[in-house]
Structure formats: C-alpha cells, structure tokens
Design a protein around this motif. Structure first.
Motif, PDB file in Angstrom:
ATOM      1  N   ILE A 176      32.899  70.770  42.349  1.00  0.00           N
ATOM      2  CA  ILE A 176      33.937  69.818  42.740  1.00  0.00           C
ATOM      3  C   ILE A 176      33.610  68.384  42.294  1.00  0.00           C
ATOM      4  N   GLY A 177      32.494  68.232  41.561  1.00  0.00           N
ATOM      5  CA  GLY A 177      32.141  66.922  41.037  1.00  0.00           C
ATOM      6  C   GLY A 177      31.169  66.145  41.885  1.00  0.00           C
ATOM      7  N   GLY A 178      30.492  66.811  42.828  1.00  0.00           N
ATOM      8  CA  GLY A 178      29.548  66.134  43.698  1.00  0.00           C
ATOM      9  C   GLY A 178      28.321  65.644  42.960  1.00  0.00           C
ATOM     10  N   GLU A 179      27.780  64.533  43.425  1.00  0.00           N
ATOM     11  CA  GLU A 179      26.550  63.967  42.875  1.00  0.00           C
ATOM     12  C   GLU A 179      25.458  64.061  43.934  1.00  0.00           C
ATOM     13  N   LEU A 180      24.258  64.416  43.495  1.00  0.00           N
ATOM     14  CA  LEU A 180      23.138  64.526  44.418  1.00  0.00           C
ATOM     15  C   LEU A 180      22.702  63.125  44.843  1.00  0.00           C
ATOM     16  N   GLY A 181      22.750  62.886  46.161  1.00  0.00           N
ATOM     17  CA  GLY A 181      22.392  61.572  46.671  1.00  0.00           C
ATOM     18  C   GLY A 181      20.979  61.498  47.215  1.00  0.00           C
ATOM     19  N   LEU A 182      20.522  62.584  47.870  1.00  0.00           N
ATOM     20  CA  LEU A 182      19.211  62.573  48.523  1.00  0.00           C
ATOM     21  C   LEU A 182      18.691  63.998  48.618  1.00  0.00           C
ATOM     22  N   SER A 183      17.437  64.184  48.237  1.00  0.00           N
ATOM     23  CA  SER A 183      16.778  65.484  48.368  1.00  0.00           C
ATOM     24  C   SER A 183      15.682  65.365  49.419  1.00  0.00           C
ATOM     25  N   MET A 184      15.633  66.328  50.319  1.00  0.00           N
ATOM     26  CA  MET A 184      14.659  66.292  51.403  1.00  0.00           C
ATOM     27  C   MET A 184      14.017  67.660  51.577  1.00  0.00           C
ATOM     28  N   HIS A 185      12.690  67.692  51.619  1.00  0.00           N
ATOM     29  CA  HIS A 185      12.002  68.906  52.025  1.00  0.00           C
ATOM     30  C   HIS A 185      12.100  69.056  53.542  1.00  0.00           C
ATOM     31  N   THR A 186      12.393  70.263  53.994  1.00  0.00           N
ATOM     32  CA  THR A 186      12.048  70.617  55.364  1.00  0.00           C
ATOM     33  C   THR A 186      10.658  71.215  55.287  1.00  0.00           C
ATOM     34  N   ASN A 187       9.681  70.482  55.819  1.00  0.00           N
ATOM     35  CA  ASN A 187       8.290  70.919  55.779  1.00  0.00           C
ATOM     36  C   ASN A 187       7.911  71.550  57.109  1.00  0.00           C
ATOM     37  N   GLN A 188       7.026  72.533  57.052  1.00  0.00           N
ATOM     38  CA  GLN A 188       6.671  73.295  58.246  1.00  0.00           C
ATOM     39  C   GLN A 188       5.160  73.525  58.286  1.00  0.00           C
ATOM     40  N   VAL A 189       4.612  73.507  59.495  1.00  0.00           N
ATOM     41  CA  VAL A 189       3.213  73.869  59.687  1.00  0.00           C
ATOM     42  C   VAL A 189       3.127  74.871  60.827  1.00  0.00           C
ATOM     43  N   ASN A 190       2.312  75.901  60.658  1.00  0.00           N
ATOM     44  CA  ASN A 190       2.027  76.828  61.743  1.00  0.00           C
ATOM     45  C   ASN A 190       0.992  76.187  62.658  1.00  0.00           C
ATOM     46  N   ILE A 191       1.303  76.127  63.942  1.00  0.00           N
ATOM     47  CA  ILE A 191       0.439  75.429  64.886  1.00  0.00           C
ATOM     48  C   ILE A 191      -0.950  76.058  64.925  1.00  0.00           C
ATOM     49  N   ALA A 192      -1.003  77.373  64.780  1.00  0.00           N
ATOM     50  CA  ALA A 192      -2.310  78.044  64.801  1.00  0.00           C
ATOM     51  C   ALA A 192      -3.191  77.606  63.643  1.00  0.00           C
ATOM     52  N   ALA A 193      -2.575  77.128  62.559  1.00  0.00           N
ATOM     53  CA  ALA A 193      -3.342  76.738  61.370  1.00  0.00           C
ATOM     54  C   ALA A 193      -3.680  75.255  61.345  1.00  0.00           C
ATOM     55  N   LEU A 194      -3.287  74.494  62.364  1.00  0.00           N
ATOM     56  CA  LEU A 194      -3.581  73.069  62.384  1.00  0.00           C
ATOM     57  C   LEU A 194      -5.087  72.824  62.368  1.00  0.00           C
ATOM     58  N   ASP A 195      -5.500  71.805  61.634  1.00  0.00           N
ATOM     59  CA  ASP A 195      -6.904  71.394  61.584  1.00  0.00           C
ATOM     60  C   ASP A 195      -7.180  70.528  62.816  1.00  0.00           C
ATOM     61  N   ARG A 196      -7.712  71.152  63.848  1.00  0.00           N
ATOM     62  CA  ARG A 196      -7.912  70.427  65.111  1.00  0.00           C
ATOM     63  C   ARG A 196      -8.987  69.363  64.987  1.00  0.00           C
ATOM     64  N   ASP A 197      -9.949  69.576  64.133  1.00  0.00           N
ATOM     65  CA  ASP A 197     -10.966  68.552  63.919  1.00  0.00           C
ATOM     66  C   ASP A 197     -10.339  67.301  63.305  1.00  0.00           C
ATOM     67  N   LEU A 198      -9.419  67.506  62.347  1.00  0.00           N
ATOM     68  CA  LEU A 198      -8.739  66.366  61.739  1.00  0.00           C
ATOM     69  C   LEU A 198      -7.931  65.601  62.795  1.00  0.00           C
ATOM     70  N   ILE A 199      -7.233  66.328  63.650  1.00  0.00           N
ATOM     71  CA  ILE A 199      -6.449  65.678  64.701  1.00  0.00           C
ATOM     72  C   ILE A 199      -7.353  64.833  65.601  1.00  0.00           C
ATOM     73  N   GLN A 200      -8.506  65.369  65.959  1.00  0.00           N
ATOM     74  CA  GLN A 200      -9.422  64.614  66.810  1.00  0.00           C
ATOM     75  C   GLN A 200      -9.975  63.388  66.082  1.00  0.00           C
ATOM     76  N   ARG A 201     -10.201  63.498  64.769  1.00  0.00           N
ATOM     77  CA  ARG A 201     -10.680  62.334  64.021  1.00  0.00           C
ATOM     78  C   ARG A 201      -9.616  61.246  63.980  1.00  0.00           C
ATOM     79  N   TRP A 202      -8.362  61.642  63.783  1.00  0.00           N
ATOM     80  CA  TRP A 202      -7.279  60.659  63.776  1.00  0.00           C
ATOM     81  C   TRP A 202      -7.102  60.025  65.148  1.00  0.00           C
ATOM     82  N   LEU A 203      -7.266  60.823  66.210  1.00  0.00           N
ATOM     83  CA  LEU A 203      -7.193  60.262  67.552  1.00  0.00           C
ATOM     84  C   LEU A 203      -8.304  59.235  67.774  1.00  0.00           C
TER      85      LEU A 203
END
Length: 347
Positions: free
Chosen positions: A143-170
C-alpha cells in the motif's frame, strides 16, 4: 458482503457479550501466530481493556464475520488521539486469519480506516507489524508504507540470568547512594508524586524514533491516571523503580515491569530511562539490576522478561545484551500518507 463474509462496525467500549467473546477468540488466534509460546488472554481481561480505553482516544472498530455469523475471521480498528500534539496521525491495525488472506478482506478494511483518517484530517496513517507474520509487512509495502522504526523485542530466560553480574551492578549502584536514592512503587503512583512523575516521564521522548514523522508526546498527570485505570481494570500488576537525586529531590531515572497474574511467567519490561544530564553514572545498570534482583527474590513464577529496543538505541541494547537478552521477534512501525492509501484503493 465479501464472498459471504460480512463487515460490521462495533463499539469496543460498549460491545455485546457475543462480540467481545468472538473478538477475544480472534485476538488469541492472531496472538498465537505472533507469539506462539504465550498463553491466551482471558475474555475478562480483554473486555476490561476495551471498556477502559482512555477517553482521549477515539476508536472505530470493525469485525468481519463468517457466513453464519458465529466467528470473527478478521478485524480492523483506527484510533485518533484528542491531544495537542501529533494531530496529523491516525493509528490503524488490520488482522486477518491466515486461511482468509488474499481474498480482498484487508483491502476493504483498509478503505474503512482510510476514510476515517480522511474525515479526521489526519494526513499520516501508522501501523505495526511483526517479523513472525510476514504477511503484515508485505501488505504495508504493497500500500506504499515506509518503514519508520524497527525494534527488537528482546527476551531473557530468568533461569539463565547472570546473578553474579546483577550483584556486581548492585554493588556499583550502591556507590551512588550519597547522591541518589532508589524508590520502589508497587501499582499506581501516589497522588502526591503524580505531577513530578508525569514531568519526568517526558524523558521517554528521548528514545530513538528513527524515521517516524512524529512529535514529542506531552504526558500529563491525567493521562497517567487514565492509563493506570485501564491497567487496574484489566488486572495487570506493575512494579516501578525510580532514582531520585538527594540534593534536589528530582527524579532522574526509572524502570518498570508489568505482568498479568494469569500469565505470571512473562514479564514485560516497560520503560527504562535516565535523564540526559545524569547518564554515564551507572544509573541505568543500577535500575535494571535492582529490578531483576527483586524479581528473582519475589516472583518465583516468572520465567521470561521481554523488552522492546529500537535498533538505534545502542546504550540500552548494550545493557540488555550484557544481561543476556536476545532477539525474540522484530516489531516494525510503518507510516504511509493517507492520500497515498486513498490512491492505492482507487487504482
């Protein structure tokens, strides 16, 4: 009639029960195509979402019924916002079940949406598609549409989170506590803080819009309350973390997660933002780590976190990549001049 299918206008705020039920079934079938791993949305949640559309949003909606009027096989809607900004935009969406595509149904629904945009003097029509449904992109290009914005929907499995990294950031975040403080809000924002929160949330206008022909949105306390009214009515939960500057009391950063108890395994990471003058101090990582730490401790049913990031939002993508977020699907935001749509329909 389209090959024995019938298009009917309906009011999503005040539809009949059988219309709500059919729309819910259609929405879940379409959602299963976009997000095949997700559980369905209950009828009651959808009803409350439709009944609590904010009053500054005018919506026209149509359903396409099968021959015996028992099921919806497609729908469309077009929304115009009665706000001071972006008065040139009409937001539309069209969905057709796979087995009924390529029969001219989407074209007929597009004509109804375009007529609303024309009557409302909205020169630009915008819509979104998913990489999991290529037919949507093909339609917008046709219909002649132009792409204005592309966005990833990013996902992380909570079980795979790096808990050590989270504690370092905290731990790094705790080094900022002489200048900044975290404040947690469960649910709706306190009345006493509504105005400063609304003022701070203008920060989200700093997110990349790439090629979208769109002005900054002005968020008011009244808008926030209307969005929260819908959130509460449909049974959603929201956690928000704010960063405040101790010396001034000013809000300078925030992050939020939203979920529904009937789908508690999926958390949607809403906005995360830090005011421009306060960036490069580790506040974004502090917010993300503090929220994920709270999720790990207090939401045992949660399995996945999703968030949307523009391709060009390098700082937030870097944080999310470090946490283990990976692309789940891509969302495309399209724009097309209303006159171009009308010309396509007349061709």
């Amino acid at each position: 009639m389209i090959h024995s299918f019938q298009i009917q206008l309906y009011d999503p705020r005040h539809a009949a029960q059988h219309e709500y039920a059919a729309a819910n079934r259609l929405n879940n079938r379409m959602r299963a195509e976009r997000e095949p791993d997700d559980p369905p949305i209950t009828l009651e949640e959808d009803i409350q979402r439709w009944r609590n559309i904010p009053p500054f949003v005018d919506v026209k909606a149509w359903g396409v019924w099968n021959a015996d009027q028992s099921e919806l096989i497609a729908n469309a809607s077009v929304a115009v916002l009665r706000l001071q900004e972006n008065q040139h935009i009409a937001d539309f969406g069209i969905e057709v079940l796979p087995k009924y595509r390529c029969r001219g149904i989407a074209r007929r629904l597009l004509a109804l949406c375009a007529e609303v945009a024309r009557l409302e003097n909205r020169r630009l029509m915008i819509s979104g598609t998913s990489s999991n449904v290529p037919a949507g992109e093909a339609f917008m290009r046709r219909i002649g549409g132009e792409l204005g914005l592309s966005m990833h929907t990013n996902q992380v499995n909570i079980a795979a989170l790096d808990r050590d990294l989270i504690q370092r950031w905290l731990a790094l975040g705790e080094q900022n506590t002489s200048e900044f403080a975290l404040e947690f809000v469960d649910g709706i924002y306190p009345e006493s803080e509504l105005e400063p929160i609304a003022d701070f949330l203008q920060v989200m206008n700093q997110q990349p819009r790439e090629n979208m022909d769109m002005e900054d949105w002005h968020i008011t306390p009244e808008h926030l309350r209307e969005f929260e009214r819908e959130m509460v009515a449909r049974g959603q939960r929201r956690w928000t973390l704010f960063v405040g500057e101790r010396a001034t009391g000013k809000l300078v950063g925030y992050s939020e997660v939203v979920w529904h108890p009937t789908r508690a395994e999926i958390l949607e990471q809403g906005g995360t933002g830090v005011s421009e003058a306060y960036r490069n101090k580790g506040l974004g990582r502090w917010l993300k780590a503090a929220m994920l730490d709270k999720v790990l401790r207090e939401l045992p049913d949660a399995k996945r976190v999703r968030t949307g990031n523009a391709f060009s939002n390098a700082p937030m993508l870097k944080i999310n990549n470090e946490l283990g977020f990976r692309p789940y699907q891509t969302r495309y935001h399209w724009q097309v001049e209303t006159q171009k749509v009308l010309g396509y329909l007349q061709a």
